[in-house]
Design a protein around this motif. Structure first.
Motif, short mmCIF file in Angstrom:
data_model
loop_
_atom_site.label_atom_id
_atom_site.label_comp_id
_atom_site.label_asym_id
_atom_site.label_seq_id
_atom_site.Cartn_x
_atom_site.Cartn_y
_atom_site.Cartn_z
N LEU A 75 -19.08 -27.22 17.09
CA LEU A 75 -18.66 -25.83 17.23
C LEU A 75 -18.80 -25.12 15.90
N LEU A 76 -19.44 -23.96 15.92
CA LEU A 76 -19.77 -23.17 14.74
C LEU A 76 -20.68 -23.94 13.79
N GLY A 77 -21.21 -25.09 14.24
CA GLY A 77 -22.10 -25.87 13.41
C GLY A 77 -21.42 -26.56 12.24
N ILE A 78 -20.09 -26.71 12.27
CA ILE A 78 -19.40 -27.27 11.11
C ILE A 78 -19.72 -28.74 10.93
N GLY A 79 -19.73 -29.16 9.67
CA GLY A 79 -20.02 -30.55 9.34
C GLY A 79 -20.25 -30.70 7.85
N GLU A 80 -20.83 -31.82 7.47
CA GLU A 80 -21.13 -32.04 6.05
C GLU A 80 -22.06 -30.93 5.53
N ARG A 81 -21.85 -30.54 4.29
CA ARG A 81 -22.66 -29.51 3.62
C ARG A 81 -22.73 -28.23 4.47
N SER A 82 -23.93 -27.84 4.89
CA SER A 82 -24.06 -26.61 5.69
C SER A 82 -24.00 -26.89 7.18
N GLY A 83 -23.61 -28.10 7.55
CA GLY A 83 -23.38 -28.40 8.95
C GLY A 83 -24.64 -28.77 9.72
N LEU A 84 -24.61 -28.53 11.03
CA LEU A 84 -25.71 -28.92 11.90
C LEU A 84 -25.86 -27.91 13.03
N ALA A 85 -26.62 -28.25 14.03
CA ALA A 85 -26.82 -27.36 15.17
C ALA A 85 -25.47 -26.95 15.75
N ALA A 86 -25.39 -25.72 16.25
CA ALA A 86 -24.12 -25.19 16.76
C ALA A 86 -24.03 -25.40 18.27
N THR A 87 -22.96 -26.02 18.70
CA THR A 87 -22.78 -26.31 20.13
C THR A 87 -22.82 -25.05 20.97
N GLU A 88 -22.14 -23.99 20.50
CA GLU A 88 -22.10 -22.77 21.32
C GLU A 88 -23.48 -22.13 21.44
N GLU A 89 -24.34 -22.31 20.44
CA GLU A 89 -25.70 -21.77 20.52
C GLU A 89 -26.55 -22.61 21.47
N LEU A 90 -26.40 -23.92 21.40
CA LEU A 90 -27.16 -24.80 22.30
C LEU A 90 -26.75 -24.60 23.75
N THR A 91 -25.44 -24.63 24.01
CA THR A 91 -24.98 -24.42 25.39
C THR A 91 -25.35 -23.02 25.87
N GLY A 92 -25.24 -22.03 24.97
CA GLY A 92 -25.58 -20.67 25.35
C GLY A 92 -27.02 -20.54 25.79
N TYR A 93 -27.94 -21.08 25.01
CA TYR A 93 -29.35 -20.98 25.37
C TYR A 93 -29.65 -21.75 26.65
N LEU A 94 -29.14 -22.97 26.73
CA LEU A 94 -29.43 -23.80 27.91
C LEU A 94 -28.87 -23.19 29.19
N GLU A 95 -27.71 -22.55 29.07
CA GLU A 95 -27.08 -21.99 30.26
C GLU A 95 -27.57 -20.58 30.58
N LEU A 96 -27.65 -19.71 29.57
CA LEU A 96 -27.92 -18.30 29.82
C LEU A 96 -29.40 -17.96 29.88
N ILE A 97 -30.24 -18.77 29.25
CA ILE A 97 -31.68 -18.52 29.26
C ILE A 97 -32.41 -19.54 30.14
N ASP A 98 -32.15 -20.83 29.92
CA ASP A 98 -32.78 -21.86 30.75
C ASP A 98 -32.13 -22.00 32.12
N MET A 99 -30.95 -21.40 32.28
CA MET A 99 -30.23 -21.43 33.56
C MET A 99 -30.00 -22.86 34.04
#
Length: 359
Positions: free
Chosen positions: A215-239
């Motif tokens: 969530l929000l991409g938090i993690g070590e250093r600058s973090g990683l992929a953001a869950t809300e962005e991944l779920t958002g794209y997969l759900e709202l664009i890829d349906m």
């Protein structure tokens, strides 16, 4: 499918502390979003046993996994607390192998096979995380992944530990492994150069079965992929039909408070101003059809559309506020709107424009 690692990778963010209650709240939110797996901590983490006991059937269809080092003691500890799925970290690059473990490639394979066998003897599903995969020799990476498959792992997870992959590079890595492996492939894409989410999506497009996010991409250093962005794209664009986005913004707001982060108002998917507009071209298009300038509706993420007016809005658009009045009136109103916006430091609402126009 997605693996959310907010409770493991995210909890490793500098200065972040997560107690049992916070972990439970975040896990419930992720379960409501429909995330397929949660990596909830690492072997030896305080309160992890209590969390595993609590989770039970509360998290619905979301699988629970625990991260461990490639050590038998970690496997025994994970089994003791009742972990059913384990993600074993194995250094894939020669630099990590030599400097962290000081063993040969042959010895690393032997250790990995022993640890996988031990975890399986406890009835655990085994995922092997190939750490620093983006800097590993491609042939060696493929061999290590194949050895993990033959030893009984159900998944290998490629970690871009220092965030140097690009979408084309991660697609190549995944495609090459996809040709050799039967088991699942996952990716863990760090965001050191701002490409974490893009790399994760590219990996899924290339045939990866899983992608990590937090969530929000938090993690070590600058973090990683953001869950809300991944779920958002997969759900709202890829349906995909797999995720529910309504709770993403409040859950991210909670994480922001926990991590003492300010969520940018233009933050993808969960920012407060992602449906706010004041430029003339956009406002004109929005009046015709919001889909012209919005990739999905505000309602899908419990957002709100806000239209504002300033010097950016232009004279022609302000005629809409004036109705059938003259161009001179529009010029006058534009000057008033511009002055008011400069003095207040914000765009005006439609009602304020109407009041200035005397409507």
């Amino acid at each position: 499918m997605l693996i959310d690692t907010t409770l493991r990778e995210g909890a490793q963010m500098f200065g972040v502390r997560m107690g049992l209650e916070e972990r439970q709240t975040v896990a419930m939110g992720l379960s409501c979003m429909g995330v397929e797996e949660m990596e909830v901590g690492w072997a030896g983490l305080e309160e992890l046993e209590a969390f595993c006991r609590w989770s039970g059937r509360r998290l619905g269809k979301s699988a629970i996994s625990v991260w461990s080092r490639c050590r038998e003691s970690d496997i025994i500890e994970a089994a003791r607390i009742g972990a059913g799925r384990i993600n074993i970290g194995v250094p894939a690059s020669d630099e990590h192998r030599r400097k962290r473990l000081d063993i040969t490639r042959r010895a690393l394979i032997a250790r990995m096979e022993t640890v996988i066998a031990l975890a399986r003897s406890y009835g655990m599903d085994v995922s092997v995380g190939l750490e620093d995969a983006s800097r590993a020799d491609a042939k060696w990476l493929g061999k290590l992944a194949l050895k993990a498959e033959n030893a009984g792992a159900f998944r290998v997870r490629l970690s871009d530990t220092v965030g140097i992959w690009t979408p084309t590079k991660v697609m190549k890595a995944v495609s090459e492994l996809r040709e050799r492996l039967v088991i699942d492939i996952a990716v863990h894409c760090h965001d050191d150069f701002g490409m974490g989410t893009a790399n994760a999506m590219a990996a899924l497009d290339a045939g990866a079965d899983w992608a990590d996010g937090s969530l929000l991409g938090i993690g070590e250093r600058s973090g990683l992929a953001a869950t809300e962005e991944l779920t958002g794209y997969l759900e709202l664009i890829d349906m995909s039909g797999s995720y529910r986005m309504e709770g993403a913004a409040p859950l991210c707001a909670r994480i922001a408070r926990l991590a003492d982060l300010a969520v940018p108002r233009n933050k993808a998917v969960v920012g407060n101003d992602i449906f706010a507009c004041e430029s003339g071209v956009h406002l004109h298009g929005m009046a015709r059809d919001p889909n012209l300038f919005e990739p999905y509706s505000p309602e899908s993420v419990r957002g709100a559309r806000r239209l504002g007016f300033s010097a950016k809005s232009g004279r022609s658009l302000l005629k809409t506020v004036l109705g059938n009045k003259t161009s001179a009136d529009a010029d006058s109103l534009l000057e008033q709107v511009s002055d008011h916006a400069c003095r207040t430091g914000r765009p005006l609402t439609m009602q304020e424009c109407s009041e200035l126009a005397g409507n």
